[in-house]
Design an enzyme around this catalytic site. Structure first.
Site, mmCIF file in Angstrom:
data_model
loop_
_atom_site.group_PDB
_atom_site.id
_atom_site.type_symbol
_atom_site.label_atom_id
_atom_site.label_comp_id
_atom_site.label_asym_id
_atom_site.label_seq_id
_atom_site.Cartn_x
_atom_site.Cartn_y
_atom_site.Cartn_z
ATOM 1 N N CYS A 301 69.167 24.201 43.184
ATOM 2 C CA CYS A 301 67.768 23.861 43.484
ATOM 3 C C CYS A 301 67.563 23.440 44.936
ATOM 4 C CB CYS A 301 67.268 22.794 42.522
ATOM 5 S SG CYS A 301 68.080 21.173 42.658
ATOM 6 N N HIS A 349 66.277 17.137 40.878
ATOM 7 C CA HIS A 349 65.817 18.531 40.873
ATOM 8 C C HIS A 349 64.634 18.664 41.820
ATOM 9 C CE1 HIS A 349 65.521 22.601 39.448
ATOM 10 N NE2 HIS A 349 64.240 22.450 39.193
ATOM 11 N N HIS A 361 61.512 27.738 41.803
ATOM 12 C CA HIS A 361 62.698 26.882 41.790
ATOM 13 C C HIS A 361 63.880 27.593 41.154
ATOM 14 C CE1 HIS A 361 62.279 25.043 37.459
ATOM 15 N NE2 HIS A 361 61.788 26.245 37.501
#
Length: 389
Positions: A301, A349, A361
């Site tokens: 990420c 994240h 993402h």
């Protein structure tokens, strides 16, 4: 006289009573069945699908957390290794220079030997491994020329600096060993959490997996509904800004406020950088998530967000922990394309906002870079929105 009694079948004595072999076998079977019943979980003991989903989700988040720790340790290890290499090269250069200075002192000693000037003391001084030990010998110093004294001073200075650099290099090597240990630990943790998640999913039946997929679809539908609601709110805000700009005689600068026509150059505006960032991110859609990866074939990420903003000329730190502090925090309602969306209390994240409540993402292992609602894991999962430029 031979006995006519039939021989007894060997049995087992239980509580002083001899039992037939058949009864013994039956008792053994009952005992085995009892043990099996105790060992095998019943349907009541099996976790519900909701519990399985939560457990798997927790394991993936723990893996992401360990991944960010791995990224931080890897970055620190890389920097520390460069520092060690630089220090070792410096020590090597200084050692070479020290050897050359020692040779120069030796040449003075040889010259004095040939002339016979102050031979004993001077030779002892110049041939010593540590001239500093004999530096206070007045007779030697008195017999030295100015050039010779400068050479000794230079040797002593170089020797002192070389020793300091050697100590720095030793300490840096120790730190490098520690960071390599952190790197190894984080890697093992990631692999353990991912292995546990895979094992948990492998225990599900085909029917349970189908039901779990249905639960996930309902979550995504709810996430899409929330994204659409956010998009409506943002559209209303944008319309209000434009109306305010028209009434005030100015123009909207696209940043949530009105301004004059004296806008900054287009190539330095946030909107332009965001467009370059999103163009890069969209080009990565479909590439696999791989923990610790920074491209170009795969990403985790924070690796994706770092690479995307780098394409716009903006350098972001490597980890989510640092990226969350690399800009200005804005409310979710004011999120603009290019902003970074961070998730969970431990900030493990991150995605890139593209507008209309959606983001790009790299979700988790086993998935690919994709567009998804910022509410993919619920409202409470969103930690903050950060504008990095």
């Amino acid at each position: 006289m031979a006995s006519h009694r039939k021989s007894r079948t060997p049995g087992t004595r239980v509580a002083g009573i001899r039992t037939p072999a058949l009864a013994t076998a039956a008792l053994t079977s009952v005992a085995l069945l009892s043990q099996t019943a105790q060992a095998a979980p019943t349907d009541d003991d099996r976790p519900s699908l909701e519990e399985v989903e939560k457990k798997v989700g927790d394991l993936y988040r723990q893996a992401e957390s360990a991944t960010e720790k791995y990224n931080a340790a890897k970055e620190k290890t890389t920097k520390q290794r460069k520092r060690v290499d630089t220090l070792l090269d410096d020590v090597a250069r200084r050692t070479q220079s020290l050897n050359e200075a020692r040779e120069e002192l030796g040449s003075y000693a040889a010259a004095q030997y040939r002339t016979g000037a102050g031979l004993p003391d001077t030779a002892t001084f110049l041939l010593a491994q540590t001239p500093q030990d004999l530096f206070d010998q007045r007779r030697v110093l008195d017999r030295m020329t100015g050039r010779q004294k400068d050479a000794v001073d230079d040797y002593v200075t170089q020797q002192s600096e070389t020793m300091k650099k050697r100590m720095e290099a030793t300490e840096s090597l120790r730190t490098l060993t520690e960071t390599q240990g952190d790197l190894k630990t984080a890697k093992a943790t990631v692999q353990k959490k991912l292995g546990d998640a895979r094992e948990l999913m492998a225990r599900l039946t085909a029917e349970e997996k189908a039901r779990l997929a249905a639960i996930e679809r309902r979550k995504q539908e709810e996430a899409a509904r929330k994204a659409a609601e956010l998009a409506r709110q943002q559209a209303e805000q944008e319309q209000a800004r434009e109306e305010a700009a028209q009434q005030g005689g100015g123009t909207s600068d696209g940043s949530g406020s009105t301004g004059s026509t004296d806008t900054p150059p287009a190539d330095s505006s946030y909107g332009t950088k965001a467009e370059k960032t999103l163009a890069f991110a969209r080009a990565q859609i479909g590439k696999p998530y791989v923990w610790g990866a920074t491209g170009p074939g795969s990403y985790d990420c924070s690796g994706l967000t770092q690479a995307a903003w780098k394409a716009a000329g903006v350098s972001l730190p490597r980890t989510t922990y640092d990226q969350v502090n690399a800009g200005t925090t804005v409310p979710v309602s004011q999120a603009q394309p290019g902003d970074l969306v961070f998730f969970y209390d431990d900030v493990t994240h991150v995605g890139i906002y593209i507008g209309n409540g959606m983001m790009i993402h790299a979700p988790k292992p086993g998935t690919y870079v994709r567009e998804e609602s910022i509410y993919y894991d619920g409202d409470s999962a969103i930690h903050s929105i950060v504008r990095p430029a």
